[in-house]
Design a protein around this motif. Structure first.
Motif, mmCIF file in Angstrom:
data_model
loop_
_atom_site.group_PDB
_atom_site.id
_atom_site.type_symbol
_atom_site.label_atom_id
_atom_site.label_comp_id
_atom_site.label_asym_id
_atom_site.label_seq_id
_atom_site.Cartn_x
_atom_site.Cartn_y
_atom_site.Cartn_z
ATOM 1 N N HIS A 115 6.649 1.611 -6.507
ATOM 2 C CA HIS A 115 5.633 1.901 -5.490
ATOM 3 C C HIS A 115 4.342 1.123 -5.720
ATOM 4 O O HIS A 115 3.762 0.565 -4.781
ATOM 5 N N TRP A 119 2.582 -1.475 -2.757
ATOM 6 C CA TRP A 119 1.363 -1.136 -2.010
ATOM 7 C C TRP A 119 0.385 -2.292 -1.819
ATOM 8 O O TRP A 119 -0.144 -2.471 -0.711
ATOM 9 N N TYR A 139 1.496 11.809 -4.605
ATOM 10 C CA TYR A 139 0.374 11.100 -3.990
ATOM 11 C C TYR A 139 -0.882 11.934 -3.783
ATOM 12 O O TYR A 139 -1.969 11.371 -3.625
ATOM 13 N N TYR A 161 -3.425 10.077 4.434
ATOM 14 C CA TYR A 161 -2.169 10.739 4.088
ATOM 15 C C TYR A 161 -1.948 11.918 5.017
ATOM 16 O O TYR A 161 -2.887 12.660 5.322
#
Length: 199
Positions: A115, A119, A139, A161
């Motif tokens: 990840h 990103w 997260y 998010y």
């Protein structure tokens, strides 16, 4: 200010990811990493891990859970599977196997390995959908203990998010008990997605 990454970096990384065999010894069907991404993508979906149907086809969210997720987003399959609009990166990129009640959790090695490398190559993502508790635990810091309370507190992290329940048919009862989710959260996500994906 966001910088534009090397245009060759993401395709090279995706190729590397798709060759990954880090967890091979623990995967009953063997490795088949499933990921969709483009440096132009504006929405990221971080889910749990592929099921057997996704493993068989190599297509993320290619199951009844995906059908419900697309309904929440009000997107057709063509748009959903356009990597220039939507990136899809589960917590575990391969099918983890069956547990006592449903699939096993995503392999813990996967997200820390990949990840953080993906990103920086996605400079245009403005909203990330965190589908289910594994993505939310990874997260979101200082979040409530339960998934329901986390999703209810969605404004705390929006629009960067958005915590979502899993769209699995197994969660139909949860959706009936929590009608506020489809009344309040889903319209917000739809509006954002349709504005920023140029639909």
């Amino acid at each position: 200010m966001k910088t534009n990454p090397d245009p060759n970096a993401l395709p090279a990384l995706l190729h590397q990811i798709r060759q990954c065999s880090l967890c091979q010894a623990h995967l009953p069907l063997g490795p088949r990493p499933v990921i969709q991404a483009s440096s132009e993508a504006r929405l990221m979906i971080v889910g749990q891990a592929p099921g057997t149907r996704v493993h068989d086809t190599g297509i993320p969210w290619n199951d009844p859970s995906g059908d419900r997720l697309r309904r929440w987003l009000d997107l057709d399959r063509e748009t959903f599977y356009d990597p220039s609009r939507i990136a899809i990166m589960p917590m575990g990129l391969c099918y983890p196997g069956k547990g006592k009640s449903g699939d096993l959790p995503p392999r813990p090695e996967c997200a820390p390995q990949w990840h953080g490398q993906v990103w920086p190559l996605l400079p245009n993502v403005g909203m990330t959908l965190l589908v289910g508790q594994y993505a939310q635990n990874y997260y979101l810091s200082d979040k409530p203990k339960t998934l329901t309370d986390t999703v209810r507190a969605w404004r705390q992290w929006a629009p960067t998010y958005l915590p979502l329940p899993h769209p699995s048919p197994r969660n139909t009862l949860w959706l009936k008990k929590n009608p506020w989710f489809e009344a309040d959260v889903v319209p917000y996500i739809r509006d954002y997605v349709h504005q920023h994906l140029g639909l």
